[in-house]
Design an enzyme around this catalytic site. Structure first.
Site, mmCIF file in Angstrom:
data_model
loop_
_atom_site.group_PDB
_atom_site.id
_atom_site.type_symbol
_atom_site.label_atom_id
_atom_site.label_comp_id
_atom_site.label_asym_id
_atom_site.label_seq_id
_atom_site.Cartn_x
_atom_site.Cartn_y
_atom_site.Cartn_z
ATOM 1 N N SER A 1 -53.464 1.740 29.645
ATOM 2 C CA SER A 1 -52.091 1.454 30.077
ATOM 3 C C SER A 1 -51.177 1.265 28.872
ATOM 4 O O SER A 1 -50.077 1.821 28.819
ATOM 5 C CB SER A 1 -52.051 0.176 30.928
ATOM 6 O OG SER A 1 -52.826 0.321 32.081
ATOM 7 N N ARG B 1 -46.200 -6.092 27.534
ATOM 8 C CA ARG B 1 -46.813 -6.678 28.727
ATOM 9 C C ARG B 1 -45.792 -6.815 29.866
ATOM 10 O O ARG B 1 -46.144 -6.733 31.048
ATOM 11 C CB ARG B 1 -47.487 -8.006 28.390
ATOM 12 C CG ARG B 1 -48.582 -8.409 29.359
ATOM 13 C CD ARG B 1 -49.466 -9.518 28.815
ATOM 14 N NE ARG B 1 -50.512 -9.001 27.956
ATOM 15 C CZ ARG B 1 -51.690 -8.534 28.388
ATOM 16 N NH1 ARG B 1 -51.973 -8.534 29.670
ATOM 17 N NH2 ARG B 1 -52.565 -8.055 27.540
ATOM 18 N N HIS C 1 -45.813 -3.451 31.268
ATOM 19 C CA HIS C 1 -47.103 -3.251 31.926
ATOM 20 C C HIS C 1 -47.126 -3.860 33.325
ATOM 21 O O HIS C 1 -47.637 -3.265 34.269
ATOM 22 C CB HIS C 1 -48.196 -3.870 31.039
ATOM 23 C CG HIS C 1 -49.572 -3.824 31.590
ATOM 24 N ND1 HIS C 1 -50.213 -4.926 32.085
ATOM 25 C CD2 HIS C 1 -50.443 -2.796 31.728
ATOM 26 C CE1 HIS C 1 -51.430 -4.590 32.496
ATOM 27 N NE2 HIS C 1 -51.590 -3.306 32.292
#
Lengths: 217, 217
Positions: free
Chosen positions: A14, A37, A40
């Site tokens: 990812s 993040r 993500h």
């Protein structure tokens, strides 16, 4: 097929896709894990452009964690989303007063959001170092007032409320506050987007860095 | 100023802004509250275009709740985000096995995600009617397999995993599954976006409709 990757490979893949699709950026080595993040957890590249992270935000958070200070949130979803194993290494006290019965009662009496009174209650405890707001603009506005009028001094503010009424304005106000208090450390974004999921993701990215500097004891 | 609105006025004003900015749309009266609340929780108008809601999704969920069936989620964040007072009116059992120690142990042994084994464990209980997935594509892929190979028949699937590895594909697979099982009811979206916050928002929009049809007893 991608779903046959092992769990630890899914996250790495990812991150690789995020970096490939985003291309060059100007985030530094402490900031980029937070931004990555946030992307993500939301699949939203807007965060690569809209986030604002002060120079010592991660350092301030790590100092707070190492000093044993607590983490206050405006939603229980943020608490659910944070990595407890990493938090527990620092013994950080986690608090969220939005469902506190006394807070609910007073909010109703005063006709204000529970988030305002929950923030006020949390700020009374000097052991609270990190304030994480992922939902309520009113919580962030109240925290700004507490800083300006009542001398509250968070080590870090994660200010990522979401929505259509006051969210963008509350984050504008946070960035304006930094003009008055240049030592203030925060992670925020510009605009309406945000949320408990993004706030928890930012905290998890900070915790990974914090654990890296402080081996489990 | 907007922050001086009373709490109940903030939500109404948010919905008004969403409808004003979005303009005309084709969602019906059962679907629109779900889409609107997904936008409300994410400040992301993409959901107005990307969501897919089957004709009897809300009706199926209400039937499941009235029948006393349970709600399974793939994250504790979804549980945190759902309105407990409304869920409790139906006595719905809430389950999330992702942090179950046995699930964690077996996942490690087998080198698969905990989400897969958590879904498998949940599906063994025929009292589970609504499956809510807001994080793990592997959970949705596993649920699809359980439907196809093991006769599991959810009353509703909220399939909103997020991310860069398998999320979009898992939702494509869910929509393809509907070709084989036309009675399948689901709420999903097209693409990478999604999340526990959006999944909880969809469930809350369903619960409001469910409570409307079933006064508190």
């Amino acid at each position: 097929m991608s779903v046959h990757l092992r769990p630890e490979e899914i996250e790495a893949e990812s991150f690789r896709i995020i970096e490939e699709e985003l291309g060059p950026h100007n985030w530094n080595a402490q900031q980029w894990p937070l931004v990555r993040r946030a992307i993500h957890t939301s699949a939203d590249f807007d965060y690569a452009r809209s986030m604002v992270i002060t120079d010592r935000a991660v350092a301030g958070a790590i100092e707070a964690l190492k000093a044993g200070l607590g983490v206050v949130t405006d939603t229980t979803m943020i608490i659910s989303g944070m990595n407890k194993e990493r938090l527990n290494r620092f013994g950080a006290q986690l608090s969220c007063f939005v469902a506190d019965p006394q807070v609910a009662k007073e909010a109703k009496e005063q006709g204000v959001t529970r988030s305002i009174l929950a923030m006020r209650k949390a700020a009374r405890d000097a052991a609270n170092g990190i304030f994480v707001i992922g939902n309520a603009p009113t919580a962030l506005f109240e925290l700004i007032r507490l800083i300006r009028e009542e001398g509250v001094r968070p080590k870090l503010i994660v200010g990522l409320p979401v929505g259509f009424v006051g969210a963008a304005e509350s984050k504008d106000a946070l960035r304006e506050l930094a003009q008055e208090y240049p030592e203030l450390q925060f992670v925020t974004n510009i605009g309406r987007k945000g949320g408990s999921n993004v706030a928890a993701a930012v905290m998890n990215a900070i915790l990974i860095q914090a654990v890296g500097t402080e081996p489990a004891n």
